[in-house]
Design a protein around this motif. Structure first.
Motif, short mmCIF file in Angstrom:
data_model
loop_
_atom_site.label_atom_id
_atom_site.label_comp_id
_atom_site.label_asym_id
_atom_site.label_seq_id
_atom_site.Cartn_x
_atom_site.Cartn_y
_atom_site.Cartn_z
N LEU A 133 -32.53 -92.01 -18.60
CA LEU A 133 -31.59 -93.07 -18.24
C LEU A 133 -30.15 -92.73 -18.56
CD1 LEU A 133 -33.58 -96.29 -19.21
CD2 LEU A 133 -33.49 -95.10 -17.02
N SER A 134 -29.93 -91.81 -19.51
CA SER A 134 -28.56 -91.45 -19.85
C SER A 134 -27.85 -90.73 -18.71
CB SER A 134 -28.55 -90.56 -21.10
OG SER A 134 -29.07 -89.27 -20.83
N LEU A 135 -28.62 -90.21 -17.75
CA LEU A 135 -28.02 -89.54 -16.59
C LEU A 135 -27.42 -90.53 -15.61
CD1 LEU A 135 -30.83 -86.89 -15.91
CD2 LEU A 135 -28.65 -86.51 -17.08
N ASN A 136 -27.84 -91.79 -15.69
CA ASN A 136 -27.34 -92.84 -14.80
C ASN A 136 -27.52 -92.47 -13.33
OD1 ASN A 136 -26.19 -95.37 -14.37
ND2 ASN A 136 -24.11 -94.54 -14.20
N ARG A 137 -28.73 -92.06 -12.99
CA ARG A 137 -29.02 -91.60 -11.62
C ARG A 137 -30.07 -92.45 -10.90
NH1 ARG A 137 -24.94 -89.31 -12.27
NH2 ARG A 137 -24.46 -87.09 -12.06
N HIS A 138 -30.52 -93.55 -11.50
CA HIS A 138 -31.58 -94.35 -10.91
C HIS A 138 -31.09 -95.78 -10.69
CE1 HIS A 138 -33.58 -90.98 -12.94
NE2 HIS A 138 -34.44 -91.05 -11.95
#
Length: 307
Positions: free
Chosen positions: A19-24
């Motif tokens: 979730l830290s990638l902020n890609r979903h």
């Protein structure tokens, strides 16, 4: 009395995310709405789910390899999901192959498909067509995508690269899907989640049964028996086994496969509970058929190359 299958298992459908990638976007949206989306609250899965988390969930199931299916990665960052997967430690067989995300009606579909096909770990593509008149329950931006000429041209590029297409749809779209799979006989389609029997009314289940039987009559279609608990939140072994047996009746063991759809299916049951249902429901079948359901069909469909 047939014995219960205890051999190696392939899980041909699960997801990983950081979730830290902020890609979903869908997970970000769920956070903003307090977790309420589609078939209930997503709050329990609004956390990182990586290789180690998945391995903990499957620790009791003798899973020797798995297939990662695109997890709703943002279209603003194409190709990045499979590159992220490549960066993970997959030495245990987790995410041995990937089903990537490519919007088939994108102007860039041809290039994106070619780029994904260059990755030997990418074995297929999914572009969800599940449309519902209630926007809360719809996974696709519009209806009738499978009939759209631009979308179909994207699928044609997919076929040229020999990639599998994972087909996620609702039962009321199965007639449209039947035309699609007949028009693309060279493409291997894999229906997700048992055909998503979401309407549990008498008429809704009849529509699902008839539509699945028709799709099962097409030799270029296979079926993943996965996340049935999403459509049957108050499930029992009896309620799930009826659906499972119809799935196998329509496709046969050599064109059907059990899959976890974790962590999403974890909203309505533990992985051990779900695989216990699979194992118990499969007991009436021969060990050869059970091996196909748990291992061989997935191994051949997704070209995992395991003995």
């Amino acid at each position: 009395m047939n014995r219960r299958y205890e051999g190696p298992v392939i899980d041909p459908h699960h997801h990983l995310w950081d979730l830290s990638l902020n890609r979903h976007p869908w997970l970000k949206k769920a956070r903003g709405t307090g977790g309420e989306m589609i078939f209930g609250s997503l709050t329990p899965i609004l956390r990182d789910y990586g290789v180690e988390e998945y391995r903990r969930d499957v620790a009791n199931q003798n899973i020797v390899a798995s297939v990662h299916v695109e997890a709703g990665w943002s279209d603003d960052h194409p190709l990045d999901e499979t590159r992220w997967l490549d960066s993970l430690d997959r030495s245990t067989g987790v995410a041995r192959r990937y089903v990537a995300r490519v919007p088939l009606d994108s102007p860039d579909a041809s290039r994106l498909i070619a780029a994904e096909a260059e990755n030997p770990n990418v074995i297929g593509v999914r572009d969800i067509v599940s449309w519902h008149p209630d926007p809360v329950k719809s996974f696709a931006p519009r209806a009738n995508r499978m009939s759209d000429t631009v979308w179909r041209e994207g699928l044609r590029h997919l076929s040229r690269h020999g990639l599998v297409f994972d087909l996620m749809l609702y039962p009321w779209q199965m007639e449209e899907a039947l035309s699609l799979v007949r028009d693309f006989p060279e493409t291997l389609f894999v229906v997700n989640h048992g055909g998503s029997p979401a309407d549990r009314s008498k008429n809704g289940m009849a529509l699902w049964r008839d539509g699945l039987r028709a799709l099962g009559g097409q030799q270029n279609v296979r079926l993943k028996i996965s996340d049935l608990v999403a459509y049957d939140n108050k499930w029992t072994f009896e309620s799930l086994s009826k659906v499972i047996h119809h799935c196998i009746e329509c496709f046969g063991a050599n064109r059907a496969m059990f899959a976890s759809d974790f962590p999403v299916a974890g909203l309505h049951g533990s992985l051990d509970e779900i695989y216990e249902v699979f194992r118990k429901a499969a007991e009436p079948f021969s060990l050869e058929d059970q091996r196909a359901l748990f291992f061989s069909t997935a191994n051949e469909t997704y070209r995992l190359g395991l003995e």
